[in-house]
Design a protein around this motif. Structure first.
Motif, PDB file in Angstrom:
ATOM      1  N   GLY A   1       0.819  -1.199   0.000  1.00 40.16           N
ATOM      2  CA  GLY A   1       0.000   0.000   0.000  1.00 40.16           C
ATOM      3  C   GLY A   1       0.854   1.251   0.000  1.00 40.16           C
ATOM      4  N   LEU A   2       1.759   1.347   0.948  1.00 37.49           N
ATOM      5  CA  LEU A   2       2.743   2.427   1.016  1.00 37.49           C
ATOM      6  C   LEU A   2       4.095   1.768   1.169  1.00 37.49           C
ATOM      7  N   ALA A   3       5.064   2.190   0.377  1.00 41.52           N
ATOM      8  CA  ALA A   3       6.382   1.556   0.424  1.00 41.52           C
ATOM      9  C   ALA A   3       7.470   2.616   0.455  1.00 41.52           C
ATOM     10  N   CYS A   4       8.549   2.259   1.119  1.00 39.54           N
ATOM     11  CA  CYS A   4       9.725   3.115   1.236  1.00 39.54           C
ATOM     12  C   CYS A   4      10.948   2.247   0.975  1.00 39.54           C
ATOM     13  N   LEU A   5      11.724   2.591  -0.041  1.00 40.08           N
ATOM     14  CA  LEU A   5      12.900   1.814  -0.409  1.00 40.08           C
ATOM     15  C   LEU A   5      14.152   2.666  -0.217  1.00 40.08           C
ATOM     16  N   LYS A   6      15.112   2.120   0.519  1.00 37.99           N
ATOM     17  CA  LYS A   6      16.403   2.784   0.667  1.00 37.99           C
ATOM     18  C   LYS A   6      17.330   2.251  -0.413  1.00 37.99           C
ATOM     19  N   VAL A   7      17.937   3.155  -1.181  1.00 36.55           N
ATOM     20  CA  VAL A   7      18.807   2.745  -2.286  1.00 36.55           C
ATOM     21  C   VAL A   7      20.070   3.602  -2.280  1.00 36.55           C
TER      22      VAL A   7
ATOM     23  N   ALA B   1      19.624   7.567  -1.080  1.00 38.32           N
ATOM     24  CA  ALA B   1      18.377   7.990  -1.706  1.00 38.32           C
ATOM     25  C   ALA B   1      17.260   7.108  -1.177  1.00 38.32           C
ATOM     26  N   THR B   2      16.057   7.659  -1.148  1.00 35.48           N
ATOM     27  CA  THR B   2      14.887   6.922  -0.697  1.00 35.48           C
ATOM     28  C   THR B   2      13.803   7.061  -1.751  1.00 35.48           C
ATOM     29  N   LEU B   3      13.178   5.953  -2.092  1.00 34.34           N
ATOM     30  CA  LEU B   3      12.063   5.956  -3.036  1.00 34.34           C
ATOM     31  C   LEU B   3      10.775   5.753  -2.258  1.00 34.34           C
ATOM     32  N   TRP B   4       9.830   6.676  -2.446  1.00 30.91           N
ATOM     33  CA  TRP B   4       8.533   6.621  -1.774  1.00 30.91           C
ATOM     34  C   TRP B   4       7.458   6.338  -2.807  1.00 30.91           C
ATOM     35  N   SER B   5       6.688   5.288  -2.610  1.00 34.85           N
ATOM     36  CA  SER B   5       5.677   4.919  -3.603  1.00 34.85           C
ATOM     37  C   SER B   5       4.497   5.884  -3.554  1.00 34.85           C
ATOM     38  N   GLY B   6       3.856   6.045  -4.709  1.00 33.12           N
ATOM     39  CA  GLY B   6       2.619   6.805  -4.789  1.00 33.12           C
ATOM     40  C   GLY B   6       2.730   8.282  -4.494  1.00 33.12           C
TER      41      GLY B   6
ATOM     42  N   PRO C   1      22.686   6.396  -3.453  1.00 31.95           N
ATOM     43  CA  PRO C   1      22.413   7.709  -4.028  1.00 31.95           C
ATOM     44  C   PRO C   1      22.717   7.801  -5.514  1.00 31.95           C
ATOM     45  N   GLY C   2      23.540   6.877  -6.014  1.00 27.29           N
ATOM     46  CA  GLY C   2      23.853   6.889  -7.439  1.00 27.29           C
ATOM     47  C   GLY C   2      22.908   6.059  -8.283  1.00 27.29           C
ATOM     48  N   LEU C   3      21.758   5.664  -7.736  1.00 28.85           N
ATOM     49  CA  LEU C   3      20.798   4.856  -8.501  1.00 28.85           C
ATOM     50  C   LEU C   3      20.450   5.550  -9.815  1.00 28.85           C
ATOM     51  N   PRO C   4      20.652   4.875 -10.964  1.00 26.82           N
ATOM     52  CA  PRO C   4      20.293   5.496 -12.244  1.00 26.82           C
ATOM     53  C   PRO C   4      18.808   5.847 -12.296  1.00 26.82           C
ATOM     54  N   TYR C   5      18.491   6.953 -12.903  1.00 21.06           N
ATOM     55  CA  TYR C   5      17.108   7.430 -12.949  1.00 21.06           C
ATOM     56  C   TYR C   5      16.163   6.417 -13.596  1.00 21.06           C
ATOM     57  N   GLU C   6      16.686   5.635 -14.550  1.00 17.73           N
ATOM     58  CA  GLU C   6      15.801   4.699 -15.236  1.00 17.73           C
ATOM     59  C   GLU C   6      15.307   3.580 -14.331  1.00 17.73           C
ATOM     60  N   PHE C   7      15.920   3.418 -13.162  1.00 19.51           N
ATOM     61  CA  PHE C   7      15.471   2.389 -12.228  1.00 19.51           C
ATOM     62  C   PHE C   7      14.408   2.901 -11.258  1.00 19.51           C
ATOM     63  N   ILE C   8      14.126   4.190 -11.275  1.00 19.62           N
ATOM     64  CA  ILE C   8      13.111   4.728 -10.371  1.00 19.62           C
ATOM     65  C   ILE C   8      11.731   4.342 -10.887  1.00 19.62           C
ATOM     66  N   PRO C   9      10.916   3.653 -10.086  1.00 20.14           N
ATOM     67  CA  PRO C   9       9.596   3.210 -10.550  1.00 20.14           C
ATOM     68  C   PRO C   9       8.697   4.404 -10.901  1.00 20.14           C
ATOM     69  N   GLU C  10       7.854   4.219 -11.877  1.00 17.41           N
ATOM     70  CA  GLU C  10       6.922   5.267 -12.287  1.00 17.41           C
ATOM     71  C   GLU C  10       6.021   5.645 -11.115  1.00 17.41           C
ATOM     72  N   GLY C  11       5.876   6.937 -10.880  1.00 16.79           N
ATOM     73  CA  GLY C  11       5.005   7.410  -9.813  1.00 16.79           C
ATOM     74  C   GLY C  11       5.671   7.510  -8.460  1.00 16.79           C
ATOM     75  N   ALA C  12       6.891   6.999  -8.315  1.00 19.03           N
ATOM     76  CA  ALA C  12       7.574   7.051  -7.017  1.00 19.03           C
ATOM     77  C   ALA C  12       8.326   8.373  -6.862  1.00 19.03           C
ATOM     78  N   GLU C  13       8.312   8.901  -5.652  1.00 18.06           N
ATOM     79  CA  GLU C  13       9.137  10.068  -5.363  1.00 18.06           C
ATOM     80  C   GLU C  13      10.545   9.616  -5.009  1.00 18.06           C
ATOM     81  N   ALA C  14      11.535  10.287  -5.551  1.00 19.84           N
ATOM     82  CA  ALA C  14      12.930  10.003  -5.222  1.00 19.84           C
ATOM     83  C   ALA C  14      13.452  11.137  -4.358  1.00 19.84           C
ATOM     84  N   GLU C  15      13.958  10.781  -3.180  1.00 16.23           N
ATOM     85  CA  GLU C  15      14.483  11.764  -2.236  1.00 16.23           C
ATOM     86  C   GLU C  15      15.949  11.460  -1.954  1.00 16.23           C
ATOM     87  N   TRP C  16      16.808  12.452  -2.177  1.00 17.23           N
ATOM     88  CA  TRP C  16      18.226  12.301  -1.858  1.00 17.23           C
ATOM     89  C   TRP C  16      18.502  13.020  -0.547  1.00 17.23           C
ATOM     90  N   VAL C  17      19.225  12.358   0.348  1.00 16.43           N
ATOM     91  CA  VAL C  17      19.467  12.883   1.689  1.00 16.43           C
ATOM     92  C   VAL C  17      20.959  13.143   1.876  1.00 16.43           C
TER      93      VAL C  17
END
Length: 387
Positions: A201-207, A234-239, A209-225
């Motif tokens: 339902g809600l997901a948070c992925l820690k990845v 970097a953290t990917l937040w779904s939805g 920081p150099g994760l290529p942009y093409e690997f970011i799932p559609e609709g997910a927010e990408a946050e660099w800390v």
């Protein structure tokens, strides 16, 4: 340190050995081992000394908590710094209405699950390595969070994210050859991670920081800390509508994408070096707007402006000279100004910094910042005053 040796550390006898090992931290290793061997067997002595050394190293990430926590070498290296984990826990609670039950699908030694539990979440966690599981359990107990945390040995690929309110996953980024930057080599691999994400339902992925942009799932927010100027993860937040975000810790400053494009123009009086989180998030245009600046080159993240503007999003330097790169000329200018201490920065330059430092033959009481870059495709050097 194996599972049996670690389990022995959790006994009253093991606790005494660990306390004595802590008092010997910094002493000669042979002398420390000899001292402990007078009372304890070789396995417990080794485990206690190893754990005491890890606790000392862990203070940079975990502060005072490190003094009662437990670690493995790889677990400490991969674990999340307390300030970053706490920031993520706060954001997670802000995105969820209530107090969620979180599945931590790759818990490691527990850096994130501890922050989630402290924030009030119930956390169920799994990890494939039995020793790591034991360490995570011990950490929850040591910090008084055992009633909110359940840790089991298990494969993240077998997790049922739909059974929990939130999925948190931190895939391992190490292989037998060391750290990997290829998401397909994560454990579990990226396709498995995306499969888990699709069922949550809600997901948070820690990845990384150099994760290529093409690997970011559609609709997910990408946050660099970034923490104290260093990009940590970097953290990917779904939805979250595919936004891009940068966050600076410990200040808690956040910058999000607005789509603004920085103009390109001639050098002004000041040079701004954006924080790495803003650069990773492609927010250089937003930083330029904050300082009323422009890019020196359309492809390089150095901003120039005529006015001095304070911002947490960029380091500022006063430009004294800009010249085409020439070792001979640069060396002459530094000698003339009696500059014997330089900070050398570079972007889009192939020059070896340490080789250049030696070739400059620095001498004198004054300081400067040297910036090696390209301006409109021409190798250039900016001589700046540190501010």
């Amino acid at each position: 340190m194996d599972l049996d040796a670690f389990t022995d550390l959790l006994t009253p006898r093991g606790g005494r050995a660990l306390a004595e090992a802590g008092e010997l931290t910094g002493a000669d290793p042979v002398a420390a081992a000899t001292t402990l061997r007078k009372t304890y067997d070789a396995a417990l002595t080794s485990a206690a000394l190893t754990q005491a050394a890890l606790r000392e190293r862990a203070r940079a990430k975990f502060g005072q908590d490190a003094g009662v926590m437990y670690f493995t070498p790889h677990g400490l290296e991969q674990s999340t710094r307390t300030e970053v984990a706490e920031h993520r826990a706060r954001r997670l609670l802000s995105l969820y209405d209530g107090t969620p039950h979180v599945m931590d699908a790759c818990c490691g030694i527990g850096g994130d699950l501890l922050a989630l539990a402290r924030a009030g979440c119930a956390v169920t966690a799994v990890d494939t390595d039995p020793l790591t599981v034991a360490v995570a359990r011990a950490n929850a107990e040591a910090l008084g969070l055992g009633d909110r945390v359940t840790v089991n040995a298990g494969d993240a690929a077998e997790v049922k994210p739909e059974a929990y309110d939130v999925l948190f996953a931190d895939p391992a980024r190490r292989t037998g050859r060391g750290r990997t930057f290829d998401p397909m080599a994560y454990s579990p691999p990226w396709p498995v991670v995306l499969g888990l994400l699709s069922r949550a339902g809600l997901a948070c992925l820690k990845v990384a920081p150099g994760l290529p942009y093409e690997f970011i799932p559609e609709g997910a927010e990408a946050e660099w800390v970034s923490y104290k100027g260093e990009v940590k993860e970097a953290t990917l937040w779904s939805g979250q509508n595919g936004d891009r975000r940068a966050t600076l810790l410990p200040g808690g400053h956040t910058l999000t994408a607005t789509g603004v494009q920085a103009p390109v123009g001639p050098a002004g009086r000041y040079l701004y070096e954006p924080d790495g989180a803003a650069i990773r998030a492609h927010l250089v245009g937003e930083v330029a707007e904050l300082v009323g600046g422009r890019l020196l080159d359309p492809m390089i993240a150095y901003i120039t402006a005529d006015e001095a503007t304070d911002t947490p999003w960029a380091a500022r330097y006063e430009i004294e000279d800009i010249l085409p790169f020439s070792l001979k000329r640069l060396r002459a200018i530094l000698r003339e100004r009696q500059i014997g201490n330089v900070t050398i920065k570079k972007r889009a330059s192939a020059i070896d910094i340490e080789r250049l430092r030696a070739d400059l033959r620095l001498s004198g009481p004054n300081k400067a910042v040297i910036v090696l870059t390209r301006i409109l495709d021409k190798p250039s050097v900016l001589l700046c005053k540190p501010l």
